[in-house]
Design a protein around this motif. Structure first.
Motif, short mmCIF file in Angstrom:
data_model
loop_
_atom_site.label_atom_id
_atom_site.label_comp_id
_atom_site.label_asym_id
_atom_site.label_seq_id
_atom_site.Cartn_x
_atom_site.Cartn_y
_atom_site.Cartn_z
N ASP A 275 0.83 -1.19 0.00
CA ASP A 275 0.00 0.00 0.00
C ASP A 275 0.88 1.25 0.00
O ASP A 275 2.11 1.17 0.02
CB ASP A 275 -0.98 -0.01 1.17
N ALA A 276 0.23 2.40 -0.01
CA ALA A 276 0.93 3.66 -0.24
C ALA A 276 1.94 3.99 0.85
O ALA A 276 2.97 4.61 0.56
CB ALA A 276 -0.10 4.80 -0.36
N ARG B 167 5.37 3.11 -0.03
CA ARG B 167 5.87 3.68 -1.28
C ARG B 167 6.06 2.60 -2.35
O ARG B 167 7.08 2.52 -3.04
CB ARG B 167 7.16 4.47 -1.07
N ILE B 168 5.02 1.79 -2.50
CA ILE B 168 5.07 0.69 -3.46
C ILE B 168 5.20 1.21 -4.89
O ILE B 168 5.81 0.56 -5.75
CB ILE B 168 3.81 -0.19 -3.31
N ASP B 169 4.67 2.40 -5.17
CA ASP B 169 4.80 2.97 -6.51
C ASP B 169 6.26 3.21 -6.87
O ASP B 169 6.69 2.93 -7.99
CB ASP B 169 3.99 4.26 -6.64
N LEU B 170 7.04 3.70 -5.90
CA LEU B 170 8.47 3.91 -6.14
C LEU B 170 9.19 2.58 -6.34
O LEU B 170 10.04 2.45 -7.22
CB LEU B 170 9.10 4.68 -4.97
N ALA C 289 7.91 -0.23 -7.52
CA ALA C 289 7.54 -0.78 -8.83
C ALA C 289 8.28 -0.06 -9.95
O ALA C 289 8.77 -0.69 -10.91
CB ALA C 289 6.03 -0.69 -9.02
N SER C 290 8.38 1.27 -9.87
CA SER C 290 9.10 2.04 -10.90
C SER C 290 10.59 1.74 -10.87
O SER C 290 11.24 1.66 -11.92
CB SER C 290 8.86 3.54 -10.69
N LEU D 270 -2.11 -2.19 -3.84
CA LEU D 270 -1.20 -1.82 -4.91
C LEU D 270 -0.48 -3.01 -5.53
O LEU D 270 0.45 -2.84 -6.31
CB LEU D 270 -0.16 -0.81 -4.39
N LEU E 227 0.55 -3.16 -9.30
CA LEU E 227 1.71 -2.43 -9.82
C LEU E 227 2.86 -3.36 -10.19
O LEU E 227 3.78 -2.97 -10.91
CB LEU E 227 2.20 -1.40 -8.80
#
Length: 360
Positions: free
Chosen positions: A200-201, A204-207, A209-210, A232, A235
């Motif tokens: 989850d956020a 910083r799962i978005d970071l 994954a990127s 998340l 992602l």
């Protein structure tokens, strides 16, 4: 009182209840249901001893129907949250000798986010008004003392989880088990990292994954074991499809033991919490970022030894930092000072007895 009962708290509450019952003190744990991203972690428990707590949110405020649960109690321990309405009511209405003694427990200081000024003001008032404060770590206790809580009203818990079965699983691993795990997931020695936690956020799962996209371009031999559930998870669809990520879902102690042998480090660009305890037990360093709002348990880790913080939020730079740490980071040795659950239970029970002994 708990917002909800996560799996990692089961052993703690069961041991506290058993220990205090020996002193003639009956413990009841009340909790509601997890909300939104917490619910998707899949770690909520509902044992038969749990008292179900009906709650609802009005904006940031948490409303519970708990009066019937606490009116005959000698003491109640609430989460230290400015938005927990029943706690504020209880602290305001203590007018007679039969009012329950009131304790608060939690981070105590603002670790995981910048405190809203109004919320921070309320929480400082809660600390000074409560009969006893249970702080997860020394940092929270120091903050409570600075805002006016007396030392005899403070208990440091050294918040932790039960690591006994994880230590046992690591000690009993066979070479064949490790080899089979490595073969099953097509892992390469020195080229494996792990993430363990909610997807989850806050993490910083978005970071992450990127950064995996960039890591694929830098070194496609590196594989990532993704351990956890959450909103998340999608992602990681692309990295899983190309064979870079292995989604293991919620993992138990045997899987963590295997990861401790197969992986070089744990990567968590977001909040470091109780994973600090397991990372020390697994003898794996943790890689994170300077920009994460870490929980108090990050205090157990040592910068440059068991903790490495990237001074960047750029995915490519973070990917490079991960690769550098895989090559250069020393492997932490097993740490005998890892916070122990039995010691945490002892501390909590001592604090509970002090709370009950507080004079009106």
């Amino acid at each position: 009182m708990q917002p909800y009962l996560p799996r990692y708290r089961l052993q703690f509450f069961e041991q506290v209840a058993s220990r205090l019952l020996e002193l003639g003190i009956h413990v009841h744990v009340a909790a509601g249901d997890p909300e939104s991203s917490q619910a998707q972690r899949g770690d909520a428990e509902n044992p038969d001893w749990l008292v179900r707590l009906r709650s609802r949110k009005l904006g940031p405020a948490v409303m519970t129907r708990s009066w019937s649960l606490v009116r005959d109690a000698d003491a109640v321990i609430y989460p230290h949250m400015g938005s927990w309405i029943e706690l504020n009511r209880a602290l305001l209405s203590r007018a007679h000798s039969r009012s329950p003694k009131i304790g608060v427990w939690g981070h105590i200081a603002s670790y995981v986010s910048d405190a809203n000024p109004v919320d921070a003001l309320i929480e400082r008032w809660q600390l000074r008004r409560a009969d006893h404060v249970f702080a997860y770590t020394e940092g929270g206790a120091n903050y409570a003392h600075r805002v006016g809580v007396q030392p005899n009203q403070l208990t440091v818990l050294n918040n932790t989880v039960d690591t006994s079965t994880l230590r046992k699983a690591i000690a009993e691993l066979s070479v064949d088990q490790v080899s089979a795990f490595v073969a099953d997931h097509d892992l390469t020695e020195g080229k494996t990292i792990a993430y363990i936690g909610g997807l989850d956020a806050s993490k910083r799962i978005d970071l992450l994954a990127s950064a995996l996209d960039e890591l694929w371009n830098l070194d496609p031999a590196v594989k990532v074991l993704i351990c956890g559930k959450g909103e998340l998870a999608p992602l990681f669809t692309a990295s899983t499809a190309r064979g870079q990520s292995v989604l293991l879902g919620y993992v138990g102690d045997l899987e963590k033991a295997l990861i401790s042998r197969a992986a070089s480090l744990i990567v968590n660009p977001g909040r470091i919490g109780l994973i600090a305890v397991e990372a020390l037990t697994m003898s794996l360093p943790v890689v994170t970022t300077q920009f994460a709002a870490h929980a108090p348990e990050v205090e157990y880790l040592v910068d440059g030894q068991s903790l490495f913080k990237a001074d960047t939020s750029d995915p490519r730079e973070f990917a490079k930092f991960i690769l550098d740490r895989m090559i250069a980071a020393p492997q932490p040795q097993p740490n005998e000072s890892v916070p122990d659950l039995s010691a945490m239970v002892d501390s909590f029970c001592r604090g509970a007895v002090q709370l009950l002994s507080t004079k009106a």
